[in-house]
Design a protein around this motif. Structure first.
Motif, mmCIF file in Angstrom:
data_model
loop_
_atom_site.group_PDB
_atom_site.id
_atom_site.type_symbol
_atom_site.label_atom_id
_atom_site.label_comp_id
_atom_site.label_asym_id
_atom_site.label_seq_id
_atom_site.Cartn_x
_atom_site.Cartn_y
_atom_site.Cartn_z
ATOM 1 N N ILE A 199 -11.347 -17.880 4.747
ATOM 2 C CA ILE A 199 -12.665 -18.040 5.350
ATOM 3 C C ILE A 199 -13.625 -17.146 4.580
ATOM 4 C CG2 ILE A 199 -14.027 -17.703 7.457
ATOM 5 C CD1 ILE A 199 -11.314 -18.117 8.991
ATOM 6 N N VAL A 200 -14.713 -17.731 4.068
ATOM 7 C CA VAL A 200 -15.634 -16.930 3.258
ATOM 8 C C VAL A 200 -16.977 -16.705 3.946
ATOM 9 C CG1 VAL A 200 -14.580 -17.477 1.038
ATOM 10 C CG2 VAL A 200 -16.342 -19.000 1.947
ATOM 11 N N ALA A 201 -17.288 -17.516 4.960
ATOM 12 C CA ALA A 201 -18.560 -17.304 5.654
ATOM 13 C C ALA A 201 -18.484 -17.914 7.035
ATOM 14 C CB ALA A 201 -19.705 -17.950 4.868
ATOM 15 N N VAL A 202 -19.174 -17.294 7.998
ATOM 16 C CA VAL A 202 -19.281 -17.849 9.355
ATOM 17 C C VAL A 202 -20.738 -17.715 9.793
ATOM 18 C CG1 VAL A 202 -16.907 -17.296 10.053
ATOM 19 C CG2 VAL A 202 -18.711 -15.610 10.413
ATOM 20 N N GLY A 203 -21.157 -18.582 10.702
ATOM 21 C CA GLY A 203 -22.540 -18.443 11.187
ATOM 22 C C GLY A 203 -23.090 -19.741 11.741
ATOM 23 N N LYS A 204 -24.406 -19.902 11.648
ATOM 24 C CA LYS A 204 -25.090 -21.100 12.154
ATOM 25 C C LYS A 204 -24.860 -22.271 11.194
ATOM 26 C CE LYS A 204 -28.290 -19.600 15.479
ATOM 27 N NZ LYS A 204 -27.326 -19.647 16.597
ATOM 28 N N SER A 205 -24.810 -23.475 11.738
ATOM 29 C CA SER A 205 -24.528 -24.651 10.911
ATOM 30 C C SER A 205 -25.493 -24.773 9.730
ATOM 31 C CB SER A 205 -24.626 -25.926 11.762
ATOM 32 O OG SER A 205 -23.613 -25.936 12.733
ATOM 33 N N ASP A 206 -26.779 -24.623 10.001
ATOM 34 C CA ASP A 206 -27.781 -24.812 8.928
ATOM 35 C C ASP A 206 -27.560 -23.822 7.789
ATOM 36 O OD1 ASP A 206 -28.836 -26.832 10.371
ATOM 37 O OD2 ASP A 206 -30.571 -25.694 11.131
ATOM 38 N N ASP A 207 -27.290 -22.582 8.154
ATOM 39 C CA ASP A 207 -27.114 -21.550 7.124
ATOM 40 C C ASP A 207 -25.856 -21.801 6.296
ATOM 41 O OD1 ASP A 207 -29.348 -20.372 8.201
ATOM 42 O OD2 ASP A 207 -28.206 -19.003 9.495
ATOM 43 N N ILE A 208 -24.779 -22.155 6.969
ATOM 44 C CA ILE A 208 -23.510 -22.326 6.254
ATOM 45 C C ILE A 208 -23.557 -23.588 5.386
ATOM 46 C CG2 ILE A 208 -20.996 -22.658 6.530
ATOM 47 C CD1 ILE A 208 -21.968 -19.842 7.323
ATOM 48 N N ARG A 209 -24.163 -24.659 5.897
ATOM 49 C CA ARG A 209 -24.200 -25.909 5.127
ATOM 50 C C ARG A 209 -24.996 -25.761 3.838
ATOM 51 N NH1 ARG A 209 -25.208 -31.137 8.565
ATOM 52 N NH2 ARG A 209 -24.114 -32.058 6.778
ATOM 53 N N LYS A 210 -25.918 -24.806 3.848
ATOM 54 C CA LYS A 210 -26.684 -24.552 2.615
ATOM 55 C C LYS A 210 -25.791 -24.060 1.479
ATOM 56 C CE LYS A 210 -31.082 -23.408 4.738
ATOM 57 N NZ LYS A 210 -31.502 -22.282 5.586
ATOM 58 N N LEU A 211 -24.622 -23.511 1.824
ATOM 59 C CA LEU A 211 -23.724 -22.965 0.792
ATOM 60 C C LEU A 211 -22.976 -24.056 0.041
ATOM 61 C CD1 LEU A 211 -22.010 -20.140 2.958
ATOM 62 C CD2 LEU A 211 -23.986 -19.890 1.435
ATOM 63 N N SER A 212 -23.037 -25.297 0.553
ATOM 64 C CA SER A 212 -22.156 -26.324 0.004
ATOM 65 C C SER A 212 -22.554 -26.739 -1.413
ATOM 66 C CB SER A 212 -22.115 -27.543 0.919
ATOM 67 O OG SER A 212 -23.285 -28.279 0.748
ATOM 68 N N GLY A 213 -21.538 -27.109 -2.184
ATOM 69 C CA GLY A 213 -21.752 -27.584 -3.547
ATOM 70 C C GLY A 213 -21.420 -29.062 -3.631
ATOM 71 N N PRO A 214 -21.396 -29.637 -4.823
ATOM 72 C CA PRO A 214 -21.178 -31.075 -4.976
ATOM 73 C C PRO A 214 -19.804 -31.529 -4.485
ATOM 74 C CG PRO A 214 -21.255 -29.962 -7.123
ATOM 75 C CD PRO A 214 -21.693 -28.964 -6.101
ATOM 76 N N ASP A 215 -18.784 -30.670 -4.539
ATOM 77 C CA ASP A 215 -17.435 -31.098 -4.144
ATOM 78 C C ASP A 215 -17.002 -30.555 -2.785
ATOM 79 O OD1 ASP A 215 -17.124 -32.479 -6.546
ATOM 80 O OD2 ASP A 215 -16.570 -30.623 -7.580
ATOM 81 N N THR A 216 -17.898 -29.928 -2.090
ATOM 82 C CA THR A 216 -17.524 -29.337 -0.798
ATOM 83 C C THR A 216 -17.307 -30.438 0.240
ATOM 84 O OG1 THR A 216 -18.863 -27.389 -1.295
ATOM 85 C CG2 THR A 216 -18.232 -27.721 1.012
ATOM 86 N N GLN A 217 -16.143 -30.371 0.885
ATOM 87 C CA GLN A 217 -15.874 -31.315 1.980
ATOM 88 C C GLN A 217 -16.520 -30.749 3.252
ATOM 89 O OE1 GLN A 217 -11.718 -31.584 3.079
ATOM 90 N NE2 GLN A 217 -12.064 -33.252 4.527
ATOM 91 N N GLN A 218 -17.278 -31.597 3.956
ATOM 92 C CA GLN A 218 -17.910 -31.112 5.189
ATOM 93 C C GLN A 218 -17.383 -31.904 6.376
ATOM 94 O OE1 GLN A 218 -21.951 -30.108 5.500
ATOM 95 N NE2 GLN A 218 -22.325 -30.026 3.293
ATOM 96 N N ILE A 219 -17.016 -31.191 7.427
ATOM 97 C CA ILE A 219 -16.513 -31.866 8.630
ATOM 98 C C ILE A 219 -17.402 -31.503 9.816
ATOM 99 C CG2 ILE A 219 -14.571 -32.116 10.237
ATOM 100 C CD1 ILE A 219 -12.687 -31.500 7.892
#
Ligand SMILES: [Zn+2]
Length: 547
Positions: free
Chosen positions: A38-58
């Protein structure tokens, strides 16, 4: 472990109720995993900003996520394989409720095999109590249907019944003496063996029976681990008693097919593994990696309660001549515990009866006197089920021993145990509220699979509601909270595995082992926690099970 090639998370869970189960009680909407952690926890908006092109989001769609669960006492390789290979006569799994129904299944399997081939079956512990016949089958029953095949059927770990062919192959006759720590049941009239073998006497038969091979074990482990993942279990502590399951685990790890984490507890004494083997190799607790490691060694002082072989000071209620069986004399126990303790091998000593509890405590106290060490985390398996007197609790706390009680035993066979131990010894059974109040460290172990499935959610429900499968609410004043019951399978279980630094809670830096549940266990009646569906199980940041 996967090599990190991008600075982006591999997986993000968002829009959920992520219960960290950390002491802070923190709950998050979202978390990100990278490199298995686990590298980060928090609010959905903040964490989703960390995603890159290959990040799987659930999208968790408001569902609850909890740390992956641990079962600290299982016989997974052995029983998982048995479940695939043996004739199934277990009444908790099948519709077998009488001796004729057992014989029917044995006959059917034999009809597929050439004469002389072993027919090996397994039933459930204390099934004699529930069978219509109110007894186990004996050699005559088995002979009647299968005179030409050696037949063996076990009822739990402590009783095996063989037919005449099987006994003959093992060389068991009326003149065979009972081995130390075992009993050959005999006909009270003629003295002939009835076929029923208890504890160490089972080994005489096992020596001539076919063992599971490497491939069978690999298939059995995969099969059983999949069932664990279905119930949100990501770590097990597995008791093994030969090298073959260990080789099978290593094979699966190499092939990338080990989908949950395994802490091995090799059994020494009454085992194919010598009591000095690990010491001679210099293997201490923790050897291995985050997937497969040595968790310690296991040994069993007394017999099992389900075979009425656990050793008490007072006899069984329904068998006044029987106080149970001691399988390891005190000297041998003290010596083995001390040698392992000195070598940095944590001991997990099985003790079920009060006489065995005291022997285990004596052995640990003797070892700790000779070599005081704080962080040993030695365990007593099955302690905390009953007869936890104030004196014993005081000793266990003073020595820093971890107790591994098994509410599953009460849940499935508590009624039969009540019959054989009596009300008085069972008045304070599974006294988890009292144990916690007195500072006893308790982690949950199910003794599954085989007897019943690995399912901590069922065990947590039983700890919280005290509602047993057979209908009774058992000692309701010993109920514990949902958080305390989860701790037995998360934080405290991680402690019992020496893994609390990276397991047991959902926090940054911890392993990304996560179960996503269809309902929030903290917001439904305790009894219903057992019915919660697991939607998703993630191990090391990868989805390993999806409903
Ligand atoms: Zn066990």
């Amino acid at each position: 472990m996967t090599q990190r090639s991008t600075p982006y998370p591999d997986l993000i869970l968002y829009n959920g109720k992520i219960r960290s189960l950390a002491p802070s009680g923190a709950v998050y909407e979202s978390l990100a995993c990278a490199g298995g952690r686990i590298v980060a926890v928090g609010k959905s908006d903040d964490i989703r900003k960390l995603s890159g092109p290959d990040t799987q989001q659930i999208d968790l769609k408001k569902r609850t996520a909890i740390p992956g669960l641990t079962d600290t006492h299982v016989h997974l390789a052995e029983k998982g394989t048995a479940e695939k290979e043996l004739v199934d006569c277990r009444d908790f799994y099948t519709e077998v409720h009488s001796i004729p129904e057992i014989l029917e299944r044995l006959k059917k399997r034999a009809s597929e095999l050439p004469k002389g081939t072993w027919v090996v079956a397994h039933g459930s512990p204390m099934q004699d109590f529930r069978l219509k016949d109110k007894r186990f089958p004996n050699r005559n029953d088995l002979d009647r249907v299968l005179p030409d095949y050696p037949v063996s059927i076990s009822f739990g770990a402590h009783i095996t019944v063989g037919n005449s062919k099987a006994l003959a192959l093992a060389g068991i006759t009326r003149d065979t003496p009972d081995p130390a720590g075992g009993a050959i049941r005999r006909d009270p009239q003629g003295g002939e063996p009835t076929g029923e073998l208890h504890e160490r006497a089972q080994l005489i038969l096992r020596k001539v029976m076919p063992e599971f091979n490497y491939l069978q074990l690999k298939n059995g482990i995969v099969f059983a681990l999949d069932q664990c993942l279905e119930r949100g279990v990501t770590t097990i502590h597995d008791i093994v008693r030969s090298g073959e399951p260990v080789r099978a685990y290593q094979g699966l790890f190499r092939e990338g097919k080990l989908h949950a984490r395994v802490s091995l507890l090799p059994r020494v004494i009454e085992s194919h593994i010598g009591s000095r083997s690990l010491i001679e190799l210099g293997l201490a607790t923790g050897f291995g990696n985050e997937w497969l490691r040595i968790g310690g060694v296991k040994m069993s002082i007394d017999g099992g309660i389900t075979g009425r072989n656990a050793c008490f000071y007072e006899p069984y209620e329904d068998d006044p001549s029987n106080c149970g069986i001691i399988r390891i004399p005190q000297d041998e126990l003290n010596d083995t515990v001390l040698k392992c303790h000195q070598a940095g091998l944590r001991c997990c000593v099985h003790a079920i009866g009060d006489r065995a509890f005291d022997m285990a405590l004596d052995a640990y106290e003797t070892a700790l006197q000779k070599l005081p060490r704080k962080d040993h985390r030695h365990r007593i398996e099955h302690m905390g089920n009953w007869l936890s007197t104030p004196e014993r609790m005081e000793r266990i706390v003073r020595s820093g021993i971890v107790a591994i009680p098994n509410i599953s035993i009460g849940y499935y066979v508590g009624d039969a145990i009540l019959d054989c131990l009596g009300e008085r010894r069972m008045t304070k059974s599974f006294p988890f509220r009292t144990l916690l109040k007195n500072g006893v460290i308790i982690a949950g172990g199910s003794d599954a699979p085989g007897y019943w499935p690995v399912d901590p959610l069922r065990d947590i429900a039983a700890c919280v509601s005290r509602k047993m499968r057979w209908g009774e609410v058992l000692v309701p004043e010993e109920r514990i909270s949902v958080a305390e019951a989860f701790a037995m399978h998360t934080t405290t279980a991680a402690f019992a595995g020496f893994e609390e630094a990276y397991k047991g809670t959902l926090e940054v830096g911890k392993l990304a082992d996560i179960a996503v549940l269809a309902e929030d266990p903290f917001e439904i009646p305790g009894e219903r926690i057992k019915d919660i569906k697991v939607d998703l199980t993630i191990v090391g940041g990868e989805v390993k099970y999806q409903a």
